[in-house]
Design a protein around this motif. Structure first.
Motif, mmCIF file in Angstrom:
data_model
loop_
_atom_site.group_PDB
_atom_site.id
_atom_site.type_symbol
_atom_site.label_atom_id
_atom_site.label_comp_id
_atom_site.label_asym_id
_atom_site.label_seq_id
_atom_site.Cartn_x
_atom_site.Cartn_y
_atom_site.Cartn_z
ATOM 1 N N GLY A 1 37.861 44.733 35.757
ATOM 2 C CA GLY A 1 38.323 45.323 37.004
ATOM 3 C C GLY A 1 37.225 45.400 38.047
ATOM 4 O O GLY A 1 36.163 44.782 37.909
ATOM 5 N N PRO A 2 37.467 46.154 39.104
ATOM 6 C CA PRO A 2 36.483 46.249 40.198
ATOM 7 C C PRO A 2 35.181 46.885 39.729
ATOM 8 O O PRO A 2 35.168 47.729 38.835
ATOM 9 C CB PRO A 2 37.190 47.138 41.231
ATOM 10 C CG PRO A 2 38.636 47.072 40.888
ATOM 11 C CD PRO A 2 38.692 46.902 39.408
ATOM 12 N N GLY A 3 34.087 46.468 40.365
ATOM 13 C CA GLY A 3 32.788 47.039 40.059
ATOM 14 C C GLY A 3 32.472 48.211 40.968
ATOM 15 O O GLY A 3 33.335 48.748 41.672
ATOM 16 N N THR A 4 31.223 48.625 40.943
ATOM 17 C CA THR A 4 30.759 49.727 41.780
ATOM 18 C C THR A 4 29.610 49.233 42.660
ATOM 19 O O THR A 4 28.921 48.269 42.313
ATOM 20 C CB THR A 4 30.262 50.894 40.919
ATOM 21 O OG1 THR A 4 29.154 50.452 40.113
ATOM 22 C CG2 THR A 4 31.351 51.416 40.008
ATOM 23 N N GLY A 5 29.386 49.905 43.772
ATOM 24 C CA GLY A 5 28.248 49.578 44.628
ATOM 25 C C GLY A 5 28.232 48.126 45.055
ATOM 26 O O GLY A 5 29.195 47.596 45.593
ATOM 27 N N HIS A 6 27.099 47.453 44.767
ATOM 28 C CA HIS A 6 26.928 46.047 45.158
ATOM 29 C C HIS A 6 27.353 45.081 44.055
ATOM 30 O O HIS A 6 27.149 43.868 44.185
ATOM 31 C CB HIS A 6 25.465 45.788 45.528
ATOM 32 C CG HIS A 6 25.011 46.582 46.716
ATOM 33 N ND1 HIS A 6 25.456 46.338 47.993
ATOM 34 C CD2 HIS A 6 24.153 47.635 46.808
ATOM 35 C CE1 HIS A 6 24.896 47.187 48.837
ATOM 36 N NE2 HIS A 6 24.100 47.990 48.151
ATOM 37 N N ALA A 7 27.904 45.587 42.971
ATOM 38 C CA ALA A 7 28.354 44.714 41.883
ATOM 39 C C ALA A 7 29.592 43.934 42.313
ATOM 40 O O ALA A 7 30.271 44.288 43.281
ATOM 41 C CB ALA A 7 28.655 45.542 40.638
ATOM 42 N N GLY A 8 29.878 42.871 41.575
ATOM 43 C CA GLY A 8 31.083 42.092 41.837
ATOM 44 C C GLY A 8 32.295 42.708 41.167
ATOM 45 O O GLY A 8 32.332 43.915 40.896
ATOM 46 N N ASP A 9 33.279 41.884 40.868
ATOM 47 C CA ASP A 9 34.511 42.337 40.223
ATOM 48 C C ASP A 9 34.834 41.408 39.068
ATOM 49 O O ASP A 9 34.441 40.236 39.061
ATOM 50 C CB ASP A 9 35.686 42.336 41.213
ATOM 51 C CG ASP A 9 35.389 43.120 42.475
ATOM 52 O OD1 ASP A 9 35.147 44.330 42.362
ATOM 53 O OD2 ASP A 9 35.379 42.508 43.565
ATOM 54 N N ILE A 10 35.575 41.930 38.102
ATOM 55 C CA ILE A 10 36.097 41.113 37.008
ATOM 56 C C ILE A 10 37.614 41.093 37.124
ATOM 57 O O ILE A 10 38.273 42.123 36.939
ATOM 58 C CB ILE A 10 35.687 41.664 35.626
ATOM 59 C CG1 ILE A 10 34.163 41.681 35.475
ATOM 60 C CG2 ILE A 10 36.316 40.824 34.514
ATOM 61 C CD1 ILE A 10 33.679 42.323 34.182
ATOM 62 N N THR A 11 38.163 39.951 37.474
ATOM 63 C CA THR A 11 39.610 39.745 37.460
ATOM 64 C C THR A 11 39.964 39.212 36.079
ATOM 65 O O THR A 11 39.403 38.212 35.637
ATOM 66 C CB THR A 11 40.034 38.741 38.539
ATOM 67 O OG1 THR A 11 39.526 39.174 39.815
ATOM 68 C CG2 THR A 11 41.539 38.615 38.606
ATOM 69 N N ALA A 12 40.866 39.894 35.370
ATOM 70 C CA ALA A 12 41.081 39.579 33.954
ATOM 71 C C ALA A 12 42.525 39.216 33.656
ATOM 72 O O ALA A 12 43.456 39.825 34.192
ATOM 73 C CB ALA A 12 40.651 40.758 33.086
ATOM 74 N N LEU A 13 42.694 38.212 32.778
ATOM 75 C CA LEU A 13 44.002 37.843 32.241
ATOM 76 C C LEU A 13 43.924 37.921 30.726
ATOM 77 O O LEU A 13 43.064 37.283 30.106
ATOM 78 C CB LEU A 13 44.403 36.423 32.665
ATOM 79 C CG LEU A 13 45.120 36.266 34.007
ATOM 80 C CD1 LEU A 13 44.137 36.436 35.154
ATOM 81 C CD2 LEU A 13 45.790 34.898 34.093
ATOM 82 N N TYR A 14 44.812 38.708 30.139
ATOM 83 C CA TYR A 14 44.848 38.887 28.690
ATOM 84 C C TYR A 14 46.169 38.342 28.157
ATOM 85 O O TYR A 14 47.237 38.699 28.652
ATOM 86 C CB TYR A 14 44.751 40.373 28.327
ATOM 87 C CG TYR A 14 43.507 41.060 28.832
ATOM 88 C CD1 TYR A 14 42.321 41.031 28.102
ATOM 89 C CD2 TYR A 14 43.514 41.746 30.046
ATOM 90 C CE1 TYR A 14 41.183 41.669 28.562
ATOM 91 C CE2 TYR A 14 42.379 42.381 30.509
ATOM 92 C CZ TYR A 14 41.214 42.342 29.767
ATOM 93 O OH TYR A 14 40.081 42.967 30.227
ATOM 94 N N THR A 15 46.109 37.485 27.164
ATOM 95 C CA THR A 15 47.343 36.967 26.580
ATOM 96 C C THR A 15 47.756 37.827 25.395
ATOM 97 O O THR A 15 46.916 38.395 24.692
ATOM 98 C CB THR A 15 47.202 35.504 26.128
ATOM 99 O OG1 THR A 15 46.320 35.440 25.001
ATOM 100 C CG2 THR A 15 46.655 34.629 27.241
#
Length: 438
Positions: free
Chosen positions: A295-309
């Protein structure tokens, strides 16, 4: 680059230990050993190795009288009194050089080429970012599939479940999304896949272009339960490493069902009863803990968009793992066998699929088109048996007439692939809806 390599080599050598505790086998039960003499040194998750052999294991329970370890391989030929050494916990330390590589859940290469760990250890089991500090989900992502760019949007930092039975195009859809979704880095966790499918996925499904921005963490079906359980956790740790670099990461895990099955094996071996519809009581927490890390990060971090099967038998969305996962994700996509059998790819049952990024991910005009498309598809699904049996007379119901008129156009729209982008995809959706003439 040379300095980085020498630093990595120095760090790896510096962590080498010269003395290790040694215990003895007290009991053998299947692939589980009870080991005495080293309980005071061991922690749950530490590794052991039988001296004189090549059999490794993982500590799953500790007590004063001894510890229990599940072995990675067969215990055939092993007897009481055999010596067992306690190993230091593996250092899982991803770095940018892992992109384009295939590794196991311990960070060891599976592609036949050497691979050094990074300079900073990344915990495989880690808490999610603080809930109060996380950003909201970001903008809509272009996916290369018209249905995902419109009716079932995927936004940055979203976590979606892909629910499907075997053989309905789940892996094909996953590999296609890996090549087309907007992201800086792709991290793929393959849990319990057949051995031959790993190479096929790398060389054919992803191909050289897909591998250029991908890291694959794999534990094939022949690996022990504790290794398969670590696989999606390790893949998430790799994704977290790149997120902390400020990158946008797409995390694909195939599948959470096999992760839950592996967790059940380990938990039961550690003494936990399986009383939650065949799963131990710790399973929901294990699944939620895995998914919340994305999911979304904090501060200057990026994000993780995730797909789970999720593997669902007979498209049963109420089976335990599907039910547990649906409650912690930001949407679910259902692939239907009947749709796959009539040749439509992706075989998405739109009427049973939901993206919780809506309505925020679309403007008022786009949401109106989405509602109209869902209305036509839902109406046709309700009346399909009557229509197919020839019991419906045209002109009886205006909604059913419109659903029949748009049926073929919407079916073709859902199958549309290509780089139309969300704006182009909504234009195609508008044309499909207008084909009804209403």
């Amino acid at each position: 680059m040379t300095e980085d390599i020498f630093a990595q080599m120095g760090a790896a050598v510096g962590k080498t230990t010269l003395t290790r505790p040694v215990g003895v086998v007290l009991q053998i039960a299947g692939n589980r050993l009870q080991i005495g003499g080293i309980s005071q040194f061991a922690r749950v998750g530490d590794r052991v190795k039988v001296i004189g052999g090549n059999t490794y294991g993982e500590v799953v329970r500790t007590a004063q009288e001894g510890l229990d370890a599940i072995m990675d391989g067969s215990t055939e030929g092993l007897g009481l009194g055999a010596k067992v050494v306690l190993l230091p916990r593996p250092e899982f330390a991803p770095h940018s050089g892992w992109i384009g590589r295939v590794v196991d859940p311990d960070g060891k290469p599976l592609d036949g080429r050497p691979l050094l760990p990074g300079l900073q250890r990344q915990p495989v089991q880690a808490p999610p970012p603080p809930a109060s500090a996380r950003r909201e989900m970001g903008p809509r992502l272009s996916t290369g599939f018209a249905v995902f760019d419109t009716i079932l949007p995927i936004v940055r930092g979203q976590r979606i479940g892909l629910f499907a039975g075997s053989g309905v195009g789940k892996s094909t859809l996953l590999s296609s999304l890996a090549k087309t979704v907007e992201a800086d880095v792709i991290v793929i966790g393959l849990v319990g896949e057949r051995g031959r499918e790993l190479r096929e996925f790398v060389e054919k499904s992803l191909g050289p272009e897909g591998m250029k921005r991908s890291v694959i963490v794999a534990a094939t079906s022949d690996r022990a339960a504790q290794v398969r359980r670590r696989c999606p956790l390790a893949a998430t740790a790799v994704a977290e490493f790149f997120r902390e670099q400020g990158l946008q990461v797409l995390l694909l895990v195939d599948s959470v069902t096999r992760f839950a099955e592996a967790h059940r094996e380990v938990a039961v071996a550690a003494g936990e009863p399986a009383n939650l519809r065949g799963h131990p009581a710790s399973t929901p927490n294990a699944i939620a803990g895995l998914c919340e890390r994305a999911g979304p990060g904090t501060g200057h971090a990026g994000d993780i968009t995730a797909l789970y099967t999720v593997l669902v038998a007979g498209s049963d969305m109420e089976e335990p793992i599907a039910d547990m996962l649906r409650g912690v994700l930001d949407g679910h996509v259902v692939l239907d066998r009947a749709i796959a059998e009539r040749g439509r790819f992706p075989a998405i049952d739109v009427t049973r699929s939901v993206s919780r990024s809506l309505p925020d991910a679309a403007n008022a005009a786009e949401n109106k088109l989405i509602r109209a498309a869902r209305l036509h598809m839902g109406t046709y699904a309700q009346a399909e048996l009557m229509i197919q049996a020839g019991l419906y007379t045209a002109g009886t119901d205006a909604k059913i007439d419109a659903a029949i008129a748009t049926r073929d156009a919407l079916e073709a729209f859902i199958s549309t692939e290509g780089s139309h982008g969300p704006a182009g995809a909504f234009l195609l959706l508008q044309r499909a809806i207008q084909s009804s003439g209403v």
